[in-house]
Design an enzyme around this catalytic site. Structure first.
Site, PDB file in Angstrom:
ATOM      1  N   CYS A  55     -34.372 -30.647  -0.417  1.00  0.00           N
ATOM      2  CA  CYS A  55     -34.702 -31.289   0.858  1.00  0.00           C
ATOM      3  C   CYS A  55     -34.884 -30.281   1.991  1.00  0.00           C
ATOM      4  CB  CYS A  55     -33.645 -32.319   1.224  1.00  0.00           C
ATOM      5  SG  CYS A  55     -31.996 -31.636   1.408  1.00  0.00           S
ATOM      6  N   ASN A  56     -34.303 -29.088   1.863  1.00  0.00           N
ATOM      7  CA  ASN A  56     -34.371 -28.099   2.940  1.00  0.00           C
ATOM      8  C   ASN A  56     -35.191 -26.861   2.621  1.00  0.00           C
ATOM      9  OD1 ASN A  56     -32.792 -29.424   4.877  1.00  0.00           O
ATOM     10  ND2 ASN A  56     -30.939 -28.791   3.821  1.00  0.00           N
ATOM     11  N   ARG A  57     -35.717 -26.761   1.390  1.00  0.00           N
ATOM     12  CA  ARG A  57     -36.442 -25.542   1.048  1.00  0.00           C
ATOM     13  C   ARG A  57     -37.377 -25.771  -0.128  1.00  0.00           C
ATOM     14  NH1 ARG A  57     -31.624 -22.188  -1.951  1.00  0.00           N
ATOM     15  NH2 ARG A  57     -31.525 -23.562  -3.731  1.00  0.00           N
TER      16      ARG A  57
END
Length: 85
Positions: A55-57
């Site tokens: 979700c973040n990378r």
């Protein structure tokens, strides 16, 4: 010294290096990850590859021929797989 004909490249975007608006078009969902990994592995000059997406990378690990710029491989992948330039 002879340089190998291949290169190992790691590149990606995460919450520390880019804004959410920049990362959103690059994300590869869980349902598409296997297909995306297969598509990247079929790209010209790619010998081995792996995509890691959370979700973040999103990160790309690529072993490729030195004759090709790694960023061009990533650009071509996104253009073909997601229609993103």
């Amino acid at each position: 010294m002879v340089m190998p004909a291949w290169q190992l490249v790691v590149c990606g975007a995460n919450h520390k290096t880019s804004e959410l608006e920049e990362r959103e078009p690059l994300q590869i969902g869980r349902d598409d990850l296997a297909e995306a990994n297969a598509a990247l592995g079929r790209m010209p000059d790619v010998m081995e590859s792996l995509i890691l997406s959370t979700c973040n990378r999103v990160e790309f690990y690529i072993v490729s021929q030195r004759s090709r710029e790694p960023i061009d491989i990533i650009k071509d992948f996104y253009h073909q797989f997601k229609g993103v330039d």
